[in-house]
Design a protein around this motif. Structure first.
Motif, PDB file in Angstrom:
ATOM      1  N   MET A   1       0.844  -1.213   0.000  1.00 39.66           N
ATOM      2  CA  MET A   1       0.000   0.000   0.000  1.00 39.66           C
ATOM      3  C   MET A   1       0.870   1.250   0.000  1.00 39.66           C
ATOM      4  O   MET A   1       0.621   2.196  -0.735  1.00 39.66           O
ATOM      5  CB  MET A   1      -0.889  -0.041   1.259  1.00 39.66           C
ATOM      6  CG  MET A   1      -2.093   0.877   1.178  1.00 39.66           C
ATOM      7  SD  MET A   1      -3.240   0.373  -0.106  1.00 39.66           S
ATOM      8  CE  MET A   1      -3.978   1.947  -0.503  1.00 39.66           C
ATOM      9  N   VAL A   4       2.411   1.879  -3.263  1.00 40.52           N
ATOM     10  CA  VAL A   4       1.461   2.462  -4.217  1.00 40.52           C
ATOM     11  C   VAL A   4       1.427   3.970  -4.063  1.00 40.52           C
ATOM     12  O   VAL A   4       1.544   4.720  -5.039  1.00 40.52           O
ATOM     13  CB  VAL A   4       0.056   1.860  -3.985  1.00 40.52           C
ATOM     14  CG1 VAL A   4      -0.989   2.682  -4.702  1.00 40.52           C
ATOM     15  CG2 VAL A   4       0.000   0.432  -4.457  1.00 40.52           C
ATOM     16  N   SER A   7       4.603   5.470  -5.390  1.00 34.11           N
ATOM     17  CA  SER A   7       4.709   5.570  -6.847  1.00 34.11           C
ATOM     18  C   SER A   7       3.782   6.658  -7.377  1.00 34.11           C
ATOM     19  O   SER A   7       4.127   7.348  -8.331  1.00 34.11           O
ATOM     20  CB  SER A   7       4.409   4.226  -7.503  1.00 34.11           C
ATOM     21  OG  SER A   7       3.122   3.814  -7.210  1.00 34.11           O
ATOM     22  N   ILE A   8       2.617   6.851  -6.742  1.00 35.79           N
ATOM     23  CA  ILE A   8       1.755   7.955  -7.179  1.00 35.79           C
ATOM     24  C   ILE A   8       2.466   9.285  -6.965  1.00 35.79           C
ATOM     25  O   ILE A   8       2.481  10.156  -7.842  1.00 35.79           O
ATOM     26  CB  ILE A   8       0.420   7.920  -6.407  1.00 35.79           C
ATOM     27  CG1 ILE A   8      -0.396   6.704  -6.823  1.00 35.79           C
ATOM     28  CG2 ILE A   8      -0.387   9.186  -6.660  1.00 35.79           C
ATOM     29  CD1 ILE A   8      -1.649   6.508  -6.034  1.00 35.79           C
ATOM     30  N   VAL A  11       5.258   9.726  -9.514  1.00 32.80           N
ATOM     31  CA  VAL A  11       4.749  10.117 -10.826  1.00 32.80           C
ATOM     32  C   VAL A  11       4.302  11.563 -10.807  1.00 32.80           C
ATOM     33  O   VAL A  11       4.526  12.306 -11.763  1.00 32.80           O
ATOM     34  CB  VAL A  11       3.587   9.185 -11.238  1.00 32.80           C
ATOM     35  CG1 VAL A  11       2.896   9.714 -12.465  1.00 32.80           C
ATOM     36  CG2 VAL A  11       4.103   7.796 -11.511  1.00 32.80           C
ATOM     37  N   PHE A  12       3.711  11.985  -9.670  1.00 30.28           N
ATOM     38  CA  PHE A  12       3.266  13.379  -9.574  1.00 30.28           C
ATOM     39  C   PHE A  12       4.448  14.337  -9.721  1.00 30.28           C
ATOM     40  O   PHE A  12       4.339  15.382 -10.365  1.00 30.28           O
ATOM     41  CB  PHE A  12       2.562  13.606  -8.235  1.00 30.28           C
ATOM     42  CG  PHE A  12       2.246  15.039  -7.965  1.00 30.28           C
ATOM     43  CD1 PHE A  12       1.266  15.697  -8.695  1.00 30.28           C
ATOM     44  CD2 PHE A  12       2.923  15.747  -6.997  1.00 30.28           C
ATOM     45  CE1 PHE A  12       0.982  17.024  -8.468  1.00 30.28           C
ATOM     46  CE2 PHE A  12       2.644  17.079  -6.762  1.00 30.28           C
ATOM     47  CZ  PHE A  12       1.675  17.722  -7.496  1.00 30.28           C
ATOM     48  N   HIS A  14       6.862  14.128 -11.504  1.00 34.35           N
ATOM     49  CA  HIS A  14       7.256  14.288 -12.903  1.00 34.35           C
ATOM     50  C   HIS A  14       6.570  15.481 -13.559  1.00 34.35           C
ATOM     51  O   HIS A  14       6.994  15.925 -14.619  1.00 34.35           O
ATOM     52  CB  HIS A  14       6.936  13.016 -13.696  1.00 34.35           C
ATOM     53  CG  HIS A  14       8.047  12.031 -13.676  1.00 34.35           C
ATOM     54  ND1 HIS A  14       8.987  11.959 -14.656  1.00 34.35           N
ATOM     55  CD2 HIS A  14       8.380  11.094 -12.781  1.00 34.35           C
ATOM     56  CE1 HIS A  14       9.858  11.013 -14.379  1.00 34.35           C
ATOM     57  NE2 HIS A  14       9.507  10.472 -13.237  1.00 34.35           N
ATOM     58  N   ALA A  15       5.502  15.981 -12.935  1.00 31.33           N
ATOM     59  CA  ALA A  15       4.825  17.149 -13.503  1.00 31.33           C
ATOM     60  C   ALA A  15       5.754  18.351 -13.559  1.00 31.33           C
ATOM     61  O   ALA A  15       5.535  19.272 -14.341  1.00 31.33           O
ATOM     62  CB  ALA A  15       3.587  17.480 -12.679  1.00 31.33           C
ATOM     63  N   ARG A  17       9.089  18.131 -14.095  1.00 33.66           N
ATOM     64  CA  ARG A  17      10.322  17.843 -14.841  1.00 33.66           C
ATOM     65  C   ARG A  17      10.325  18.592 -16.171  1.00 33.66           C
ATOM     66  O   ARG A  17       9.302  19.084 -16.637  1.00 33.66           O
ATOM     67  CB  ARG A  17      10.421  16.338 -15.126  1.00 33.66           C
ATOM     68  CG  ARG A  17      10.571  15.495 -13.885  1.00 33.66           C
ATOM     69  CD  ARG A  17      12.018  15.320 -13.540  1.00 33.66           C
ATOM     70  NE  ARG A  17      12.162  14.395 -12.420  1.00 33.66           N
ATOM     71  CZ  ARG A  17      12.333  13.094 -12.563  1.00 33.66           C
ATOM     72  NH1 ARG A  17      12.367  12.565 -13.768  1.00 33.66           N
ATOM     73  NH2 ARG A  17      12.468  12.317 -11.509  1.00 33.66           N
ATOM     74  N   ARG A  18      11.511  18.614 -16.787  1.00 33.05           N
ATOM     75  CA  ARG A  18      11.614  19.175 -18.124  1.00 33.05           C
ATOM     76  C   ARG A  18      10.890  18.251 -19.102  1.00 33.05           C
ATOM     77  O   ARG A  18      10.922  17.037 -18.952  1.00 33.05           O
ATOM     78  CB  ARG A  18      13.091  19.268 -18.503  1.00 33.05           C
ATOM     79  CG  ARG A  18      13.416  20.218 -19.622  1.00 33.05           C
ATOM     80  CD  ARG A  18      14.928  20.341 -19.764  1.00 33.05           C
ATOM     81  NE  ARG A  18      15.540  19.025 -19.971  1.00 33.05           N
ATOM     82  CZ  ARG A  18      15.577  18.401 -21.154  1.00 33.05           C
ATOM     83  NH1 ARG A  18      15.056  18.965 -22.215  1.00 33.05           N
ATOM     84  NH2 ARG A  18      16.152  17.219 -21.272  1.00 33.05           N
ATOM     85  N   ARG A  19      10.215  18.862 -20.093  1.00 34.76           N
ATOM     86  CA  ARG A  19       9.495  18.043 -21.082  1.00 34.76           C
ATOM     87  C   ARG A  19      10.503  17.360 -22.006  1.00 34.76           C
ATOM     88  O   ARG A  19      11.517  17.976 -22.378  1.00 34.76           O
ATOM     89  CB  ARG A  19       8.562  18.896 -21.932  1.00 34.76           C
ATOM     90  CG  ARG A  19       7.608  19.763 -21.154  1.00 34.76           C
ATOM     91  CD  ARG A  19       6.523  18.964 -20.503  1.00 34.76           C
ATOM     92  NE  ARG A  19       6.857  18.602 -19.133  1.00 34.76           N
ATOM     93  CZ  ARG A  19       6.090  17.917 -18.342  1.00 34.76           C
ATOM     94  NH1 ARG A  19       4.922  17.494 -18.759  1.00 34.76           N
ATOM     95  NH2 ARG A  19       6.443  17.619 -17.128  1.00 34.76           N
ATOM     96  N   GLU A  20      10.221  16.140 -22.377  1.00 32.74           N
ATOM     97  CA  GLU A  20      11.112  15.437 -23.308  1.00 32.74           C
ATOM     98  C   GLU A  20      10.748  15.730 -24.755  1.00 32.74           C
ATOM     99  O   GLU A  20      11.558  15.572 -25.655  1.00 32.74           O
ATOM    100  CB  GLU A  20      11.032  13.916 -23.079  1.00 32.74           C
ATOM    101  CG  GLU A  20      11.572  13.460 -21.750  1.00 32.74           C
ATOM    102  CD  GLU A  20      13.079  13.607 -21.654  1.00 32.74           C
ATOM    103  OE1 GLU A  20      13.724  13.788 -22.694  1.00 32.74           O
ATOM    104  OE2 GLU A  20      13.595  13.550 -20.524  1.00 32.74           O
ATOM    105  N   THR A  21       9.511  16.147 -24.984  1.00 34.63           N
ATOM    106  CA  THR A  21       9.032  16.346 -26.344  1.00 34.63           C
ATOM    107  C   THR A  21       9.765  17.493 -27.017  1.00 34.63           C
ATOM    108  O   THR A  21       9.995  18.533 -26.409  1.00 34.63           O
ATOM    109  CB  THR A  21       7.537  16.670 -26.329  1.00 34.63           C
ATOM    110  OG1 THR A  21       6.896  15.803 -25.405  1.00 34.63           O
ATOM    111  CG2 THR A  21       6.927  16.506 -27.690  1.00 34.63           C
TER     112      THR A  21
END
Lengths: 171, 317
Positions: A1, A4, A7-8, A11-12, A14-15, A17-21
């Motif tokens: 638990m 979990v 990891s949420i 991942v949050f 990552h908002a 972080r620098r964009r890879e696109t």
């Protein structure tokens, strides 16, 4: 638990972080100088066509997208009567460039060749020929080759000895 | 007369708001998923890609509306309508703010549970009527998953009902004036959140769709607006779960300074964002894991929560 939730949270984060696109049409990607893109035909430093229509590129081409016809002008220089590359077939492998004995055919770092009409992907010599020498600015095939053309006889090329008269006894 | 006018405004206001939120979510979810995945998402059409919504709608409406010849025609058409109807009906009992609700049912919570049970029919019928093996597998999974998660979804809410002493959602919200129910009912909140994700078959529990195994699960054979209705139904379902979490556990419209409706919207958006974030983070469990997780962990947990809450409420009089 807990993992979990972790990891949420991860991942949050990552908002922020620098964009890879790479936003392509506005930001162009870096293409190395030897990138294999649109194919060109170059000219020698004197402004003449480098291509001697030896057909080696057409032979090397794995998808048979190059088509040309050799001819010869009054001075004895060979050149292609027509030179056609079907870019809807071309796989940009660069084998034609490797096969070319005169550095005439070269691949450039340009890939923006999109067309609405498939026929427009067939490039003729007018579209392929550029005005400059491309990657090898000083190279001129007829100036280093032994072939005699008008204005340059046997033995007059760079670093070429005058022809030896094999029937003469003189040293 | 004025009450009729208010009612009409409420009905169409809620309908409009919910459908707008669903449409925005189609775009918003892609942008937000991209945000947590170091991408940009759709940003080409219009400012910030906002016109992507319109582009998607036009695409949905102009696609070929194909009904497979092997499908059970009537049920095939009925199934996507069912999910839209049940999810939209659930919104009728939700109090968005004082005076902003469609109907104040004294069995509001039960009505929601009933409607979410009806929603299972949509998925199962879609899977059955498509008459293809992937759809059927998706439908079967959906039936098992939604039925088993519904059991403790209801049970997890009973703690709230005991504390508030009512099934009416308005009264439940008003009972949270002193303290949000998330504090005394934290286990209930967690269980309801998980069950809600499973009910809307969102990603950690998207086994009925499971792209990697079942193509698209129960809606494999659907196209155009029929598929669109499943998708919109899913987004409305997400909104519904968020709205209910807010109303049941986070004090609904109650909050300082700002107007009640703003508080409600803010809290709801937070949970919608959280659900999207969860989609971006968690992998899909195996099917047996899903089942044992539900029956062996969450059901006893919610029962325990219910018993303890009931006991404490009884003991305190």
């Amino acid at each position: 638990m807990l993992s979990v939730l972790r990891s949420i949270w991860g991942v949050f984060l990552h908002a922020f972080r620098r964009r890879e696109t790479v936003l392509y049409p506005e930001v162009k990607p870096y293409l190395p100088p030897r990138y294999r893109g649109r194919i060109i035909l170059t000219r020698d430093p004197d402004g003449e066509e480098r291509c001697v229509a030896c057909y080696l590129c057409a032979v090397a081409c794995p998808v048979d997208c190059i088509s040309l016809q050799a001819t010869e002008d009054d001075s004895g220089r060979r050149y292609p009567e027509f030179f056609r590359i079907n870019f809807s077939r071309c796989i940009f492998c660069g084998l034609c460039e490797e096969a070319c004995p005169t550095f005439a055919i070269q691949l450039t770092p340009d890939f923006e060749m999109g067309e609405y009409n498939r026929n427009n992907l067939v490039y003729e010599k007018e579209q392929l020929l550029i005005s400059g020498p491309g990657k090898y600015p000083d190279y001129n095939f007829y100036r280093v080759a032994g072939l005699a053309i008008a204005g340059k006889g046997k033995g007059e090329a760079e670093r070429e000895q005058p022809p030896v008269d094999v029937r003469s006894l003189l040293p | 007369m004025s009450s009729l006018a208010t009612n009409l405004i409420n009905v169409f206001g809620v309908l409009f708001a919910v459908l707008t939120v669903a449409a925005v979510l189609v775009y918003g979810e892609r942008r937000l998923l991209a945000l947590v995945q170091d991408r940009y998402g759709p940003n080409r059409a219009g400012p910030f890609g906002l016109l992507q919504i319109i582009a998607d709608v036009i695409k949905m409406f102009t696609k070929e509306d194909w009904i497979p010849p092997f499908a059970d025609r009537f049920v095939f058409i009925l199934a996507p309508a069912v999910i839209m109807i049940t999810v939209l009906l659930s919104f009728t009992v939700v109090p968005f703010a004082p005076g902003v609700e469609v109907v104040s049912l004294n069995i509001g919570l039960l009505f929601f549970l009933a409607m979410s049970s009806m929603g299972v029919y949509s998925v199962v019928l879609a899977g059955w009527a498509s008459n293809s093996k992937y759809s059927l597998l998706g439908g079967l999974r959906a039936a098992a998953q939604m039925l088993s998660y519904e059991v403790f979804m209801g049970l997890s809410l009973m703690g709230v009902v005991i504390l508030a002493g009512s099934f009416n959602l308005r009264e439940i919200v008003e009972a949270q004036k002193g303290m949000w129910f998330v504090l005394p009912q934290f286990i209930g909140f967690v269980v309801f959140m998980i069950a809600g994700l499973a009910e809307t078959h969102r990603i950690p529990f998207d086994l009925p769709e499971a792209d990697s195994e079942l193509i698209a699960g129960y809606h494999s054979e659907y196209s155009a607006m029929k598929f669109g209705m499943f998708m919109v139904g899913e987004y409305i379902g997400v909104t519904l779960i968020s709205v209910l979490i807010v109303a049941l556990f986070f004090g609904g419209w109650i909050g300082p300074v700002l107007p009640p409706l703003v508080w409600f919207v803010l809290k709801t958006s937070f949970f919608i964002l959280l659900i999207i974030l969860i989609r971006g983070s968690l992998p899909r469990p195996r099917y047996d894991q899903l089942m044992s997780y539900g029956w062996k962990l969450l059901l006893p947990l919610s029962l325990l929560n219910l018993v303890v809450t009931g006991g404490i409420v009884l003991a305190l009089g």
